[in-house]
Write a protein that holds these residues in place. Sequence first.
Motif, PDB file in Angstrom:
ATOM      1  N   GLY A  95       0.843  -1.206   0.000  1.00  0.00           N
ATOM      2  CA  GLY A  95       0.000   0.000   0.000  1.00  0.00           C
ATOM      3  C   GLY A  95       0.873   1.250   0.000  1.00  0.00           C
ATOM      4  O   GLY A  95       1.882   1.316   0.712  1.00  0.00           O
ATOM      5  N   PRO A  96       0.528   2.248  -0.819  1.00  0.00           N
ATOM      6  CA  PRO A  96       1.306   3.494  -0.779  1.00  0.00           C
ATOM      7  C   PRO A  96       1.121   4.208   0.554  1.00  0.00           C
ATOM      8  O   PRO A  96       0.144   3.933   1.271  1.00  0.00           O
ATOM      9  CB  PRO A  96       0.703   4.317  -1.926  1.00  0.00           C
ATOM     10  N   VAL A  97       2.026   5.121   0.893  1.00  0.00           N
ATOM     11  CA  VAL A  97       1.903   5.787   2.192  1.00  0.00           C
ATOM     12  C   VAL A  97       0.573   6.536   2.275  1.00  0.00           C
ATOM     13  O   VAL A  97       0.042   7.015   1.275  1.00  0.00           O
ATOM     14  CB  VAL A  97       3.061   6.781   2.493  1.00  0.00           C
ATOM     15  N   SER A  98       0.049   6.582   3.491  1.00  0.00           N
ATOM     16  CA  SER A  98      -1.206   7.309   3.686  1.00  0.00           C
ATOM     17  C   SER A  98      -0.908   8.804   3.734  1.00  0.00           C
ATOM     18  O   SER A  98       0.251   9.218   3.818  1.00  0.00           O
ATOM     19  CB  SER A  98      -1.890   6.848   4.971  1.00  0.00           C
ATOM     20  N   ASN A 108       7.079  10.989  -2.626  1.00  0.00           N
ATOM     21  CA  ASN A 108       5.968  10.075  -2.293  1.00  0.00           C
ATOM     22  C   ASN A 108       5.163   9.735  -3.546  1.00  0.00           C
ATOM     23  O   ASN A 108       4.796   8.583  -3.780  1.00  0.00           O
ATOM     24  CB  ASN A 108       5.003  10.708  -1.282  1.00  0.00           C
ATOM     25  N   TRP A 109       4.884  10.761  -4.360  1.00  0.00           N
ATOM     26  CA  TRP A 109       4.098  10.540  -5.578  1.00  0.00           C
ATOM     27  C   TRP A 109       4.849   9.625  -6.537  1.00  0.00           C
ATOM     28  O   TRP A 109       4.274   8.710  -7.127  1.00  0.00           O
ATOM     29  CB  TRP A 109       3.775  11.878  -6.270  1.00  0.00           C
ATOM     30  N   ASP A 111       7.250   7.400  -5.868  1.00  0.00           N
ATOM     31  CA  ASP A 111       7.314   6.029  -5.318  1.00  0.00           C
ATOM     32  C   ASP A 111       5.999   5.294  -5.545  1.00  0.00           C
ATOM     33  O   ASP A 111       5.975   4.134  -5.957  1.00  0.00           O
ATOM     34  CB  ASP A 111       7.545   6.070  -3.796  1.00  0.00           C
ATOM     35  N   ALA A 112       4.907   5.987  -5.241  1.00  0.00           N
ATOM     36  CA  ALA A 112       3.588   5.352  -5.362  1.00  0.00           C
ATOM     37  C   ALA A 112       3.267   5.057  -6.823  1.00  0.00           C
ATOM     38  O   ALA A 112       2.736   3.990  -7.151  1.00  0.00           O
ATOM     39  CB  ALA A 112       2.517   6.245  -4.745  1.00  0.00           C
ATOM     40  N   PHE A 113       3.615   5.988  -7.715  1.00  0.00           N
ATOM     41  CA  PHE A 113       3.372   5.765  -9.153  1.00  0.00           C
ATOM     42  C   PHE A 113       4.115   4.508  -9.620  1.00  0.00           C
ATOM     43  O   PHE A 113       3.564   3.652 -10.311  1.00  0.00           O
ATOM     44  CB  PHE A 113       3.809   6.998  -9.953  1.00  0.00           C
ATOM     45  N   GLU A 114       5.393   4.402  -9.197  1.00  0.00           N
ATOM     46  CA  GLU A 114       6.188   3.241  -9.632  1.00  0.00           C
ATOM     47  C   GLU A 114       5.595   1.939  -9.117  1.00  0.00           C
ATOM     48  O   GLU A 114       5.524   0.955  -9.833  1.00  0.00           O
ATOM     49  CB  GLU A 114       7.626   3.363  -9.122  1.00  0.00           C
ATOM     50  N   GLN A 115       5.198   1.970  -7.846  1.00  0.00           N
ATOM     51  CA  GLN A 115       4.747   0.706  -7.269  1.00  0.00           C
ATOM     52  C   GLN A 115       3.323   0.338  -7.692  1.00  0.00           C
ATOM     53  O   GLN A 115       3.054  -0.794  -8.074  1.00  0.00           O
ATOM     54  CB  GLN A 115       4.814   0.738  -5.738  1.00  0.00           C
ATOM     55  N   VAL A 116       2.424   1.313  -7.664  1.00  0.00           N
ATOM     56  CA  VAL A 116       1.003   0.981  -7.861  1.00  0.00           C
ATOM     57  C   VAL A 116       0.656   0.823  -9.342  1.00  0.00           C
ATOM     58  O   VAL A 116      -0.051  -0.115  -9.716  1.00  0.00           O
ATOM     59  CB  VAL A 116       0.113   2.083  -7.221  1.00  0.00           C
ATOM     60  N   LEU A 154      -6.087   8.795   2.068  1.00  0.00           N
ATOM     61  CA  LEU A 154      -5.363   7.884   1.169  1.00  0.00           C
ATOM     62  C   LEU A 154      -5.256   8.489  -0.235  1.00  0.00           C
ATOM     63  O   LEU A 154      -5.632   7.871  -1.233  1.00  0.00           O
ATOM     64  CB  LEU A 154      -6.056   6.516   1.110  1.00  0.00           C
ATOM     65  N   MET A 155      -4.766   9.717  -0.304  1.00  0.00           N
ATOM     66  CA  MET A 155      -4.684  10.451  -1.576  1.00  0.00           C
ATOM     67  C   MET A 155      -3.950   9.652  -2.660  1.00  0.00           C
ATOM     68  O   MET A 155      -4.405   9.584  -3.806  1.00  0.00           O
ATOM     69  CB  MET A 155      -3.982  11.796  -1.321  1.00  0.00           C
ATOM     70  N   LEU A 156      -2.825   9.012  -2.307  1.00  0.00           N
ATOM     71  CA  LEU A 156      -2.029   8.322  -3.334  1.00  0.00           C
ATOM     72  C   LEU A 156      -2.785   7.108  -3.883  1.00  0.00           C
ATOM     73  O   LEU A 156      -2.826   6.888  -5.095  1.00  0.00           O
ATOM     74  CB  LEU A 156      -0.682   7.890  -2.754  1.00  0.00           C
ATOM     75  N   SER A 157      -3.361   6.353  -2.973  1.00  0.00           N
ATOM     76  CA  SER A 157      -4.119   5.178  -3.398  1.00  0.00           C
ATOM     77  C   SER A 157      -5.323   5.600  -4.241  1.00  0.00           C
ATOM     78  O   SER A 157      -5.574   5.063  -5.326  1.00  0.00           O
ATOM     79  CB  SER A 157      -4.559   4.402  -2.151  1.00  0.00           C
ATOM     80  N   ASN A 158      -6.059   6.597  -3.757  1.00  0.00           N
ATOM     81  CA  ASN A 158      -7.248   7.082  -4.474  1.00  0.00           C
ATOM     82  C   ASN A 158      -6.893   7.524  -5.893  1.00  0.00           C
ATOM     83  O   ASN A 158      -7.656   7.310  -6.836  1.00  0.00           O
ATOM     84  CB  ASN A 158      -7.863   8.281  -3.756  1.00  0.00           C
ATOM     85  N   SER A 159      -5.735   8.169  -6.060  1.00  0.00           N
ATOM     86  CA  SER A 159      -5.370   8.735  -7.356  1.00  0.00           C
ATOM     87  C   SER A 159      -4.824   7.687  -8.312  1.00  0.00           C
ATOM     88  O   SER A 159      -5.214   7.648  -9.486  1.00  0.00           O
ATOM     89  CB  SER A 159      -4.286   9.808  -7.182  1.00  0.00           C
ATOM     90  N   LEU A 160      -3.916   6.847  -7.819  1.00  0.00           N
ATOM     91  CA  LEU A 160      -3.166   5.996  -8.751  1.00  0.00           C
ATOM     92  C   LEU A 160      -3.874   4.694  -9.100  1.00  0.00           C
ATOM     93  O   LEU A 160      -3.676   4.148 -10.179  1.00  0.00           O
ATOM     94  CB  LEU A 160      -1.782   5.724  -8.177  1.00  0.00           C
TER      95      LEU A 160
END
Length: 263
Positions: A95-98, A108-109, A111-116, A154-160
């Motif tokens: 899960g990306p950081v909350s 953060n963005w 990292d989350a883009f790469e992983q999710v 959960l902005m990163l999860s919601n977006s990606l």
Amino acid sequence: MDLGLTGKTALITASSKGIGRAAADALIEEGCQIAICSRNKEDLLIASSEMKKKFGVEPFWCVCDLNKLKDIENTVNVVLDQFGKIDILVNNCGGPVSGYFRDLSEENWEDAFEQVLLSVVRFCNLIIPDMILREWGRIINITSVAVKQPIDNLMLSNSLRTGVIGFAKSLSNEVARYNITVNNIAPGFTLTNRLYDLAVSKAKLTGESHEEVLAGMARQIPMNRLARPEEIAAAVAFLASLQASYITGSTIQVDGGWIKNLF
Ligand code: NAD
């Protein structure tokens, strides 16, 4: 019901724990040859020995950080060396950081883009050409109910994750003629380390205990309880099955009724 998966090979990413691990358990139980991977070697060794005890078969495992293209390429290569093919790809991730928008850095963005999102694209890039040649394949992406209803903090999860849904739908149209299905599962609140950590971080913000936070989540759900990882995994096994041959481009919620929308 026999899902027709005996002898199929499955690669499940981010699968030493939680939903990914439960998906690996479900597929090994259905007779698949399994490859699991995650960042942490010790966790993989534990998962592998637990699976051997439970099912009498040891999964193939490989260390893979989903944020690193080289690790992804290596994982696909070693799994193909081991099994000769990958029939089923389950794209799970950590899960990306909350955090709210105001809390998140450029890093953060990225990292989350790469992983999710990017890891899903990369695995598909490497695996789908061979599925096309063999005219059979199953791609199953683990996303979140956040794709239907954004979750606070959960902005990163919601977006990606919605990017994964758009990618999967487009891809499903391109590869359907080769008997390759591409679907998403949107789990609701599921009792894993990730949910526990989110509850601890929310408790710090609200002043409640993490037990109260978890109980509050359960109260929002018509079933009045959190999901067990194996309830998400059952949907993975079905989407991988021969019986699911005409389901593609779909996103299936497994959320105890949490999403209130009709569609
Ligand atoms: P978890 O924390 O229990 O397990 C995550 C797994 O991912 C672990 O095996 C970990 O080693 C691995 N991992 C983490 N970062 C990695 C990286 N960079 N490279 C490779 N492996 C990595 O999490 P979970 O609850 O099983 O969640 C799985 C996914 O489902 C997450 O993306 C999560 O956001 C999503 N999800 C979870 C819930 C829930 O309530 N648990 C709900 C909706 C969506």
